[in-house]
Write a protein that holds these residues in place. Sequence first.
Motif, PDB file in Angstrom:
ATOM      1  N   PRO A   1       0.820  -1.216   0.000  1.00 51.66           N
ATOM      2  CA  PRO A   1       0.000   0.000   0.000  1.00 51.66           C
ATOM      3  C   PRO A   1       0.854   1.266   0.000  1.00 51.66           C
ATOM      4  O   PRO A   1       1.992   1.261   0.473  1.00 51.66           O
ATOM      5  CB  PRO A   1      -0.805  -0.118   1.291  1.00 51.66           C
ATOM      6  N   VAL A   2       0.305   2.347  -0.524  1.00 52.78           N
ATOM      7  CA  VAL A   2       0.988   3.637  -0.532  1.00 52.78           C
ATOM      8  C   VAL A   2       1.107   4.162   0.892  1.00 52.78           C
ATOM      9  O   VAL A   2       0.148   4.118   1.674  1.00 52.78           O
ATOM     10  CB  VAL A   2       0.223   4.649  -1.414  1.00 52.78           C
ATOM     11  N   ARG A   3       2.299   4.640   1.219  1.00 49.76           N
ATOM     12  CA  ARG A   3       2.551   5.269   2.523  1.00 49.76           C
ATOM     13  C   ARG A   3       3.294   6.580   2.255  1.00 49.76           C
ATOM     14  O   ARG A   3       4.477   6.582   1.930  1.00 49.76           O
ATOM     15  CB  ARG A   3       3.412   4.376   3.414  1.00 49.76           C
ATOM     16  N   LEU A   4       2.605   7.689   2.373  1.00 51.54           N
ATOM     17  CA  LEU A   4       3.211   8.986   2.064  1.00 51.54           C
ATOM     18  C   LEU A   4       3.979   9.519   3.260  1.00 51.54           C
ATOM     19  O   LEU A   4       3.410  10.139   4.165  1.00 51.54           O
ATOM     20  CB  LEU A   4       2.142   9.998   1.643  1.00 51.54           C
ATOM     21  N   ILE A   5       5.293   9.293   3.281  1.00 50.51           N
ATOM     22  CA  ILE A   5       6.117   9.892   4.328  1.00 50.51           C
ATOM     23  C   ILE A   5       6.339  11.365   3.990  1.00 50.51           C
ATOM     24  O   ILE A   5       6.150  11.794   2.845  1.00 50.51           O
ATOM     25  CB  ILE A   5       7.445   9.143   4.498  1.00 50.51           C
TER      26      ILE A   5
ATOM     27  N   LEU B   1      -3.472  15.084  -1.751  1.00 54.63           N
ATOM     28  CA  LEU B   1      -2.650  13.942  -1.378  1.00 54.63           C
ATOM     29  C   LEU B   1      -3.311  13.055  -0.339  1.00 54.63           C
ATOM     30  O   LEU B   1      -2.743  12.022   0.041  1.00 54.63           O
ATOM     31  CB  LEU B   1      -1.294  14.425  -0.862  1.00 54.63           C
ATOM     32  N   ASP B   2      -4.497  13.421   0.111  1.00 59.37           N
ATOM     33  CA  ASP B   2      -5.246  12.589   1.039  1.00 59.37           C
ATOM     34  C   ASP B   2      -6.456  11.946   0.373  1.00 59.37           C
ATOM     35  O   ASP B   2      -7.312  11.365   1.050  1.00 59.37           O
ATOM     36  CB  ASP B   2      -5.701  13.416   2.247  1.00 59.37           C
ATOM     37  N   ALA B   3      -6.506  12.041  -0.955  1.00 60.45           N
ATOM     38  CA  ALA B   3      -7.637  11.476  -1.697  1.00 60.45           C
ATOM     39  C   ALA B   3      -7.646   9.958  -1.595  1.00 60.45           C
ATOM     40  O   ALA B   3      -6.589   9.314  -1.469  1.00 60.45           O
ATOM     41  CB  ALA B   3      -7.571  11.908  -3.161  1.00 60.45           C
ATOM     42  N   GLU B   4      -8.816   9.367  -1.673  1.00 63.63           N
ATOM     43  CA  GLU B   4      -8.941   7.912  -1.627  1.00 63.63           C
ATOM     44  C   GLU B   4      -8.283   7.275  -2.850  1.00 63.63           C
ATOM     45  O   GLU B   4      -7.591   6.269  -2.738  1.00 63.63           O
ATOM     46  CB  GLU B   4     -10.412   7.514  -1.536  1.00 63.63           C
ATOM     47  N   ASP B   5      -8.499   7.887  -4.016  1.00 70.71           N
ATOM     48  CA  ASP B   5      -7.878   7.393  -5.249  1.00 70.71           C
ATOM     49  C   ASP B   5      -6.614   8.209  -5.507  1.00 70.71           C
ATOM     50  O   ASP B   5      -6.593   9.118  -6.325  1.00 70.71           O
ATOM     51  CB  ASP B   5      -8.849   7.499  -6.423  1.00 70.71           C
TER      52      ASP B   5
ATOM     53  N   ASP C   1      -3.788   7.340  -6.858  1.00 70.75           N
ATOM     54  CA  ASP C   1      -3.181   7.146  -8.173  1.00 70.75           C
ATOM     55  C   ASP C   1      -3.738   8.142  -9.175  1.00 70.75           C
ATOM     56  O   ASP C   1      -3.000   8.689 -10.001  1.00 70.75           O
ATOM     57  CB  ASP C   1      -3.415   5.713  -8.671  1.00 70.75           C
ATOM     58  N   ALA C   2      -5.027   8.398  -9.115  1.00 73.68           N
ATOM     59  CA  ALA C   2      -5.642   9.364 -10.035  1.00 73.68           C
ATOM     60  C   ALA C   2      -5.136  10.766  -9.761  1.00 73.68           C
ATOM     61  O   ALA C   2      -4.920  11.559 -10.692  1.00 73.68           O
ATOM     62  CB  ALA C   2      -7.165   9.306  -9.897  1.00 73.68           C
ATOM     63  N   GLU C   3      -4.919  11.096  -8.500  1.00 70.55           N
ATOM     64  CA  GLU C   3      -4.392  12.412  -8.165  1.00 70.55           C
ATOM     65  C   GLU C   3      -2.961  12.573  -8.667  1.00 70.55           C
ATOM     66  O   GLU C   3      -2.601  13.586  -9.268  1.00 70.55           O
ATOM     67  CB  GLU C   3      -4.435  12.618  -6.646  1.00 70.55           C
ATOM     68  N   LEU C   4      -2.146  11.553  -8.436  1.00 65.86           N
ATOM     69  CA  LEU C   4      -0.744  11.641  -8.837  1.00 65.86           C
ATOM     70  C   LEU C   4      -0.596  11.697 -10.351  1.00 65.86           C
ATOM     71  O   LEU C   4       0.374  12.271 -10.861  1.00 65.86           O
ATOM     72  CB  LEU C   4       0.035  10.454  -8.274  1.00 65.86           C
ATOM     73  N   ALA C   5      -1.537  11.120 -11.073  1.00 62.32           N
ATOM     74  CA  ALA C   5      -1.475  11.155 -12.532  1.00 62.32           C
ATOM     75  C   ALA C   5      -1.490  12.590 -13.057  1.00 62.32           C
ATOM     76  O   ALA C   5      -1.007  12.858 -14.167  1.00 62.32           O
ATOM     77  CB  ALA C   5      -2.632  10.358 -13.125  1.00 62.32           C
TER      78      ALA C   5
END
Length: 442
Positions: free
Chosen positions: A244-248, A268-272, A274-278
């Motif tokens: 899972p993604v872990r944003l340090i 950066l706290d969105a549920e999806d 991957d879509a945000e980072l895209a």
Amino acid sequence: MSTTAPAIVPASEEAQREVVDLCAELIRFDTSNPTSDERACADWVVAQLAEAGIASELVESAPGRANVVARIPGADPSRGALLVHGHLDVVPADAAEWRVPPFSGEIRDGYLWGRGAIDMKDTVAVMLATARHFARTGTRPAREIVLAFLADEEAGGRFGAHWLVEHRPELFAGVTEAIGEGGGFSYALDDTRRLYPIENAQRGMAWMELTAAGRAGHGSSPNDENAVTDLAESLTRIGRHTFPVRLIEPVRALLAEAARLQGVDLDLDAEDLDAELAKLGHVADFMQVVLRNSANPTMFTAGYQTNVIPGRATARVDGRFLPGHEQELIDTIDALLLPSVSREWVNHDIAMETSFDGPLVDAMCAAVRAEDPDGHPVPYCNPGGTDAKAFTKLDIRCFGFKGLKLPHDLDYGRLFHGVDERVPLEGLRFGVRVMTRLWQDC
């Protein structure tokens, strides 16, 4: 009463010229690890320092495994010293795969080619050129500089940084902060602007050996205790698992700054996520490796004859964990293993993280901006590991910073341990200019 900081003395033309020659000569020493040692290269480093009037100590941890440490007095002796470290060893290279001989130090098309050109004899050359410039001109660094040219980083540093920390800690007396590899290179944000990720975190290392114990037998007979099958299944589970993604914090800060510079509204706290980072395009691709833990099978050994089912099979897995998420990696691996498979550590080292603040961070950022007005320093988590892990044992605050400006079309990451490793000549000269500023302002 106000005081004004001394004006920065820029790097000399001589220093910027000689850094290329120094790097080429370093590359010509085959310090492949394994198969070679660092002694001849270390002797040469000692001679280059001595020629400029800088005394140093050569320390062998084992025959041929050589380290060099030197000190340059600073203008303010009351301040803690800054350790600047680089390693002399390189990974091996198969000459048949290269366009140029990997230990030739050949200059072609504006690049210096050879094994170690970016990992990390480029930085060692910058360290030497900068030190020689300070000695020749009488320039004083803001505080004492401790230079360390180290052995064995590519195999974990047990003959280099870790050995020195354990057996010769007095060599680093008074050091409070350190810079080494792992950051300070440019990454193209767009056609004109560049990010300069400065490492203030590293993933931890969890190299493990897996052993499956089964029932030996004839290859023609049914066998529901086949060690090869059990190990292969376990490795497949591990290799196909997505952590899972872990944003340090360093990763979150870099992504947020990239979004700000690109004018992107990023949650950066969105549920999806991957879509945000895209929304960040290629920056998101660059950061994928530090979004989560990872574990990749890399080696497999079993059997000695086609018609014999072996009773034992072994494999190696390269595991890496983000700061604060080591137990998650261990628990996940254990859950993915079949009952017949056990694990033990091959190399188990810490993750590390420090805050992105303080005078040294300010000085690194200022040095980059002074030499590249379109450069934007950002915090960064190194997906691998460096000798910094050893120095944290001495309560030294460690960063990764080399000061390397790269052409936008150079895939820097793929050159590490890769074929046709090369460094731009202008990048080397840029590094001397940046490091000269940094030492005077740190």
